[in-house]
Structure formats: C-alpha cells, structure tokens
Design a protein around this motif. Structure first.
Motif, mmCIF file in Angstrom:
data_model
loop_
_atom_site.group_PDB
_atom_site.id
_atom_site.type_symbol
_atom_site.label_atom_id
_atom_site.label_comp_id
_atom_site.label_asym_id
_atom_site.label_seq_id
_atom_site.Cartn_x
_atom_site.Cartn_y
_atom_site.Cartn_z
ATOM 1 N N ALA A 137 0.825 -1.214 0.000
ATOM 2 C CA ALA A 137 0.000 0.000 0.000
ATOM 3 C C ALA A 137 0.858 1.263 0.000
ATOM 4 O O ALA A 137 0.520 2.245 -0.661
ATOM 5 C CB ALA A 137 -0.942 0.002 1.204
ATOM 6 N N GLY B 62 -3.863 -4.110 -4.858
ATOM 7 C CA GLY B 62 -4.025 -2.842 -4.157
ATOM 8 C C GLY B 62 -5.345 -2.715 -3.440
ATOM 9 O O GLY B 62 -5.432 -2.075 -2.386
ATOM 10 N N ALA C 23 -4.698 -1.689 0.201
ATOM 11 C CA ALA C 23 -5.194 -0.374 0.626
ATOM 12 C C ALA C 23 -6.272 -0.520 1.694
ATOM 13 O O ALA C 23 -6.282 0.234 2.673
ATOM 14 C CB ALA C 23 -5.726 0.406 -0.576
ATOM 15 N N THR D 254 -4.515 -1.750 4.987
ATOM 16 C CA THR D 254 -3.671 -0.708 5.567
ATOM 17 C C THR D 254 -4.522 0.440 6.088
ATOM 18 O O THR D 254 -4.240 0.983 7.169
ATOM 19 C CB THR D 254 -2.642 -0.214 4.530
ATOM 20 O OG1 THR D 254 -1.861 -1.341 4.117
ATOM 21 C CG2 THR D 254 -1.734 0.851 5.106
ATOM 22 N N ILE E 262 -0.964 5.976 1.578
ATOM 23 C CA ILE E 262 -1.357 4.845 0.728
ATOM 24 C C ILE E 262 -1.248 5.314 -0.720
ATOM 25 O O ILE E 262 -2.031 6.151 -1.174
ATOM 26 C CB ILE E 262 -2.780 4.355 1.059
ATOM 27 C CG1 ILE E 262 -2.832 3.826 2.492
ATOM 28 C CG2 ILE E 262 -3.221 3.290 0.067
ATOM 29 C CD1 ILE E 262 -4.216 3.446 2.987
ATOM 30 N N GLY F 235 -11.123 -0.288 0.213
ATOM 31 C CA GLY F 235 -9.929 -0.479 -0.606
ATOM 32 C C GLY F 235 -10.250 -0.319 -2.079
ATOM 33 O O GLY F 235 -9.469 0.274 -2.843
#
Length: 176
Positions: free
Chosen positions: A30, A77, A81, A84, A96, A146
């Motif tokens: 991320a 991702g 994302a 994270t 990010i 995300g």
C-alpha cells in the motif's frame, strides 16, 4: 473539492514511517515500499516511483503485456489499501500510494513508450488525481473501501489519457 488536502483532514495529516511501511506485506504494498512515507506530497512521490519502475518494465516486458502489472497492482491494491487503511484508522491516508501506482502503470501502458511520454503521463495524472473530476470525486467521497481508494485514481488516469489524447490531436505530438 480540495478539502481532502486540508491540514485538518486526518487522511492528510497521518504520517506513517518506514517502520510501519515494512511491518506487514499489505503495508509495504500500500505504501509502495516506502514511497508513501516521503514528504511532502506522498501521492506525487508514489506516482514518480511508479513511473520510474514502469520505465524499467518497458525494458523487460513485451509492449503487448505492459498492462498486466497495472491490473495486478490494482487487484492486489484493493486488498492492501483496505487492510492498511483499517490498520491506520483512515481509509484513504495520504501515505497509501498503491492507487497512484496502479493508475500510473495502466496509463503508461496505453501511451507510447519513452521518457518524454512517461513524463507527460505522470504530469497529466497528477493534475487529474489532485483535482478529482467526476466520477473520481464521487468515488473519493462515497466509497470508503480499498476498492474505492483504487477506483478514484483509475478515473483520474482515464481523464489524464483523455487530456493527452486531446493534446496529441491538437498538436500532432505522439502522446497516445
């Protein structure tokens, strides 16, 4: 429109360091291996790192497959994302940057190869990532997952491509 970048927004103020970036695989991805820790402007640093890595990809990967890293970065991702953002407590923290990475890779995959076109793509993407024209602005405001983090930058890349296309048509430059 630019309230996301207000100093009072926790998504902008949160500044995880390199220790956090490498504390879990999702964080490393991320934060694109620490590029998201750089200040000021982690999104710009992440986009620049993405463009430089892409220029390396151009030497290794056949042109017909240059889109693959962008698609993989987008799919991974979404997970990185989201995870994270959950760990940071802020879904779209400025650190990010995997969303910028995936979007830049996909944009550069559909324009002619080379340093000058990569620079034009990078610049166009940063402009549209910051101004967030619809539907990027709508996704950025309403989809706090995300997938939403990743999707708004994909729309910015589409706007950047459209701008490069228009400039190429008006000037005759080989940008697309």
């Amino acid at each position: 429109m630019l309230e996301k970048y207000s100093s009072s927004n926790p998504a902008y103020r949160l500044r995880p360091g390199f220790r956090f970036a490498f504390s879990a695989p999702s964080h490393a991805i991320a934060l694109f291996f620490g590029a998201g820790c750089l200040r000021p402007g982690p999104g710009t640093w992440g986009s620049l790192a993405a463009a430089l890595v892409f220029l390396f990809f151009e030497t290794l990967i056949p042109a017909s497959l240059l889109w693959v890293p962008g698609v993989l970065a987008f799919l991974i991702g979404v997970w990185a994302a989201g995870r994270t953002g959950d760990d940071l407590g802020v879904q779209d923290a400025g650190a990010i940057v995997i969303d910028e990475v995936a979007a830049v890779w996909l944009l550069l995959a559909v324009i002619p190869p080379g340093l000058l076109t990569a620079a034009a793509g990078f610049a166009a993407f940063r402009v549209f990532d910051i101004i967030k024209l619809p539907p990027a602005s709508i996704v950025d405001r309403k989809l706090h997952t995300g997938f939403g983090v990743m999707l708004d930058d994909l729309f910015a890349a589409l706007w950047a491509w459209a701008a490069l296309w228009a400039i190429a048509r008006l000037t005759g430059l080989a940008l697309v």
